[in-house]
Structures are given as structure tokens and as C-alpha cells.
Design a protein around this motif. Structure first.
Motif, mmCIF file in Angstrom:
data_model
loop_
_atom_site.group_PDB
_atom_site.id
_atom_site.type_symbol
_atom_site.label_atom_id
_atom_site.label_comp_id
_atom_site.label_asym_id
_atom_site.label_seq_id
_atom_site.Cartn_x
_atom_site.Cartn_y
_atom_site.Cartn_z
ATOM 1 N N HIS A 39 15.603 -12.897 -42.223
ATOM 2 C CA HIS A 39 15.277 -12.597 -40.980
ATOM 3 C C HIS A 39 14.404 -11.092 -41.009
ATOM 4 O O HIS A 39 14.346 -10.322 -42.598
ATOM 5 N N TYR A 40 12.662 -11.999 -41.120
ATOM 6 C CA TYR A 40 12.047 -10.827 -41.221
ATOM 7 C C TYR A 40 11.691 -9.718 -40.206
ATOM 8 O O TYR A 40 11.101 -10.498 -39.103
ATOM 9 N N HIS A 41 11.097 -8.506 -40.510
ATOM 10 C CA HIS A 41 10.772 -7.517 -39.144
ATOM 11 C C HIS A 41 9.735 -6.872 -39.184
ATOM 12 O O HIS A 41 9.920 -6.061 -40.325
ATOM 13 N N VAL A 42 8.474 -6.659 -38.243
ATOM 14 C CA VAL A 42 7.038 -6.279 -38.827
ATOM 15 C C VAL A 42 6.873 -4.942 -37.798
ATOM 16 O O VAL A 42 6.499 -5.882 -36.657
ATOM 17 N N PRO A 43 6.988 -3.855 -37.897
ATOM 18 C CA PRO A 43 7.134 -3.260 -37.022
ATOM 19 C C PRO A 43 5.688 -2.696 -37.137
ATOM 20 O O PRO A 43 5.028 -2.839 -38.111
ATOM 21 N N LEU A 44 5.268 -2.021 -36.176
ATOM 22 C CA LEU A 44 3.818 -1.184 -36.075
ATOM 23 C C LEU A 44 4.111 -0.079 -35.352
ATOM 24 O O LEU A 44 4.493 -0.062 -34.344
ATOM 25 N N LEU A 45 3.969 0.754 -36.400
ATOM 26 C CA LEU A 45 3.756 2.330 -35.782
ATOM 27 C C LEU A 45 2.072 2.944 -35.573
ATOM 28 O O LEU A 45 1.753 2.961 -36.185
ATOM 29 N N ILE A 46 2.050 3.532 -34.000
ATOM 30 C CA ILE A 46 0.946 3.407 -33.962
ATOM 31 C C ILE A 46 0.086 4.638 -32.888
ATOM 32 O O ILE A 46 1.287 5.232 -32.338
ATOM 33 N N SER A 47 -1.020 5.563 -33.001
ATOM 34 C CA SER A 47 -1.372 6.497 -32.605
ATOM 35 C C SER A 47 -2.404 6.562 -32.544
ATOM 36 O O SER A 47 -3.248 5.571 -32.886
ATOM 37 N N PRO A 48 -3.651 7.402 -31.852
ATOM 38 C CA PRO A 48 -5.537 6.435 -31.197
ATOM 39 C C PRO A 48 -5.924 6.780 -32.787
ATOM 40 O O PRO A 48 -6.550 6.396 -33.029
ATOM 41 N N PHE A 49 -5.201 7.696 -34.141
ATOM 42 C CA PHE A 49 -6.321 7.520 -34.815
ATOM 43 C C PHE A 49 -5.632 7.318 -36.333
ATOM 44 O O PHE A 49 -6.022 7.298 -37.543
ATOM 45 N N GLY A 50 -4.655 6.171 -36.577
ATOM 46 C CA GLY A 50 -4.004 5.516 -37.533
ATOM 47 C C GLY A 50 -2.962 4.755 -37.318
ATOM 48 O O GLY A 50 -2.444 4.730 -36.027
#
Length: 118
Positions: free
Chosen positions: A100-111
Motif C-alpha cells: 500500500h502506497y500512501h502519498v499525502p500532501l500538506l499545504i499552506s498558501p506558501f509551502g
């Protein structure tokens, strides 16, 4: 048993899951990019099903493309045009066809950041 691929998006500026982000998955073969799937994150910031299910899962190179700029504009987190972040691509490899591959994204307006999750 074959593996599968999941993703989710967290808005680290607001401290909430990022709902409504369009996510597109591509398989990469050299300079060629083949679109495999597209989904939109739900209220929990996840896609409703794996973005790449067991039946289509294979080793190789992939790219997840997140429409982060649309989300940031819709949630009032960017006033500048063009926004600092727009489409966020994450290229990664799948080397184990049984995992199982899990690729999350953590975002903010500048990074943003990512990691291989579980």
C-alpha cells in the motif's frame, strides 16, 4: 495480493482536511505522461476510493497533480494573482507491487510537503 495507492490533503494553515481538491494521477514513461485517474477530495481530505486500485496497480513512476491553487483561492487564502502555489506535482516511484502506497500532501498558501505514509 496486489498493492494500491491512496492520498489525502491536509490544510496546515487552517488545521483542517482540505476538501474539494482535484487530484489527477499520471503514469510516467520517460517524457510520456498517461492520465490514469482523477478524483476530488472529500470532507476528510481523502479520495472516496484508492486513486489507483489493486486491479491497475503496477510498479513504475507516477505523478500526482493537486489543484492546490483552486482550493486556496476558494478558501480565501490567497489574494495575490497569480498565487504562490497553483498546481502541485509530486513525482514518485512504486517499487513494490504488493504494498500500500500512501502519498499525502500538506499545504499552506506558501509551502507544501509530502512523505510516504501508511
Amino acid at each position: 495480493m496486489a498493492g494500491f495507492l491512496t492520498t489525502h490533503v491536509l490544510d496546515t494553515a487552517k488545521g483542517v482536511p482540505a476538501a474539494g481538491i482535484r487530484v489527477t494521477l499520471y503514469r510516467l514513461d520517460g517524457a510520456e505522461r498517461t492520465r490514469l485517474a482523477e478524483a476530488v477530495t472529500n470532507d476528510d481530505g481523502r479520495t472516496d476510493a484508492p486513486i489507483l486500485g489493486r486491479e491497475d496497480f503496477a510498479t513504475g513512476s507516477y505523478e500526482l497533480e493537486f489543484a492546490a491553487g483552486d482550493y486556496l483561492r476558494e478558501t480565501g487564502q490567497t489574494g495575490a494573482m497569480p498565487p504562490f502555489l497553483d498546481v502541485v506535482p509530486i513525482r514518485f516511484g512504486i517499487s513494490d507491487g504488493e504494498s500500500h502506497y500512501h502519498v499525502p500532501l500538506l499545504i499552506s498558501p506558501f509551502g507544501y510537503s509530502t512523505y510516504r505514509g501508511s
